[in-house]
Motif scaffolding. Structure first.
Motif, PDB file in Angstrom:
ATOM      1  N   ASN A   3       0.866  -1.173   0.000  1.00 55.90           N
ATOM      2  CA  ASN A   3       0.000   0.000   0.000  1.00 55.90           C
ATOM      3  C   ASN A   3       0.908   1.230   0.000  1.00 55.90           C
ATOM      4  OD1 ASN A   3      -1.651   2.144   0.594  1.00 55.90           O
ATOM      5  ND2 ASN A   3      -2.843   1.042   2.114  1.00 55.90           N
ATOM      6  N   ILE A   4       0.804   2.057  -1.046  1.00 55.98           N
ATOM      7  CA  ILE A   4       1.735   3.187  -1.161  1.00 55.98           C
ATOM      8  C   ILE A   4       1.216   4.492  -0.564  1.00 55.98           C
ATOM      9  CG2 ILE A   4       2.793   2.180  -3.203  1.00 55.98           C
ATOM     10  CD1 ILE A   4       1.467   4.593  -4.722  1.00 55.98           C
ATOM     11  N   GLU A   5       0.044   4.481   0.042  1.00 56.18           N
ATOM     12  CA  GLU A   5      -0.527   5.725   0.570  1.00 56.18           C
ATOM     13  C   GLU A   5       0.429   6.466   1.506  1.00 56.18           C
ATOM     14  OE1 GLU A   5      -4.456   5.411   2.176  1.00 56.18           O
ATOM     15  OE2 GLU A   5      -5.162   4.260   0.464  1.00 56.18           O
ATOM     16  N   ALA A   8       3.367   7.923  -0.869  1.00 55.24           N
ATOM     17  CA  ALA A   8       3.062   8.668  -2.092  1.00 55.24           C
ATOM     18  C   ALA A   8       3.525  10.115  -1.943  1.00 55.24           C
ATOM     19  CB  ALA A   8       1.569   8.616  -2.389  1.00 55.24           C
ATOM     20  N   ARG A  25       4.594   7.564  -6.835  1.00 59.80           N
ATOM     21  CA  ARG A  25       3.188   7.820  -7.144  1.00 59.80           C
ATOM     22  C   ARG A  25       2.532   6.539  -7.627  1.00 59.80           C
ATOM     23  NH1 ARG A  25       3.417  11.481 -12.640  1.00 59.80           N
ATOM     24  NH2 ARG A  25       4.014   9.796 -14.036  1.00 59.80           N
ATOM     25  N   ALA A  26       1.202   6.580  -7.682  1.00 58.76           N
ATOM     26  CA  ALA A  26       0.432   5.407  -8.101  1.00 58.76           C
ATOM     27  C   ALA A  26       0.821   4.994  -9.512  1.00 58.76           C
ATOM     28  CB  ALA A  26      -1.062   5.703  -8.026  1.00 58.76           C
ATOM     29  N   ALA A  45       4.529   0.967  -7.812  1.00 59.03           N
ATOM     30  CA  ALA A  45       4.511   2.429  -7.940  1.00 59.03           C
ATOM     31  C   ALA A  45       5.423   2.833  -9.086  1.00 59.03           C
ATOM     32  CB  ALA A  45       4.977   3.083  -6.640  1.00 59.03           C
TER      33      ALA A  45
END
Length: 125
Positions: A3-5, A8, A25-26, A45
């Motif tokens: 999960n890159i939240e 980011a 970023r996504a 990502a």
């Protein structure tokens, strides 16, 4: 897939070399076969230049440079990768350091600026 939240908008800096990678970023990369597919790597990502952050089956995190096809191991685990991610420090310039700047005429119109030939000197502000 990680999960890159929490990372980011951050960059990863390798503590060993001081080299920075990112901004994270996504994923917006094409879904066509990429070089890392054959290696069993999973893209989680990308950065603003089209490079990819990928994870390997052993949990290690790598950076793929789309121009050189180089694959660099960044961290042995997700947690170590996250620890190496940070926000970029803003660049601050003294207005006296700016000799000229090009401003897109359409963008300038939005702010009521009329750049002469697209160039604005620091004296214009």
């Amino acid at each position: 897939m990680p999960n890159i939240e929490s990372i980011a908008g951050k960059v990863f800096t390798d503590k060993r070399t001081g080299q920075s990678y990112g901004v994270v970023r996504a994923v917006g990369l094409k879904t066509s076969p990429q070089p890392w597919n054959a290696l069993g790597l999973v893209v989680f990502a990308e950065d603003e230049c089209g490079n990819a952050f990928v994870s390997a089956s052993d949990g290690s995190i790598h950076f793929w440079d789309h121009e050189t096809d180089d694959l660099v191991m960044l961290a042995a685990s997700w947690n170590l990768f996250v620890e190496g991610c940070h926000l970029l420090k803003p660049t601050e310039l003294d207005p006296r350091q700016v000799e000229s700047v090009w401003i897109d005429p359409e963008f300038a119109k939005k702010f009521g600026l009329k750049p002469p030939g697209g160039n604005v000197s620091s004296a214009d502000f």
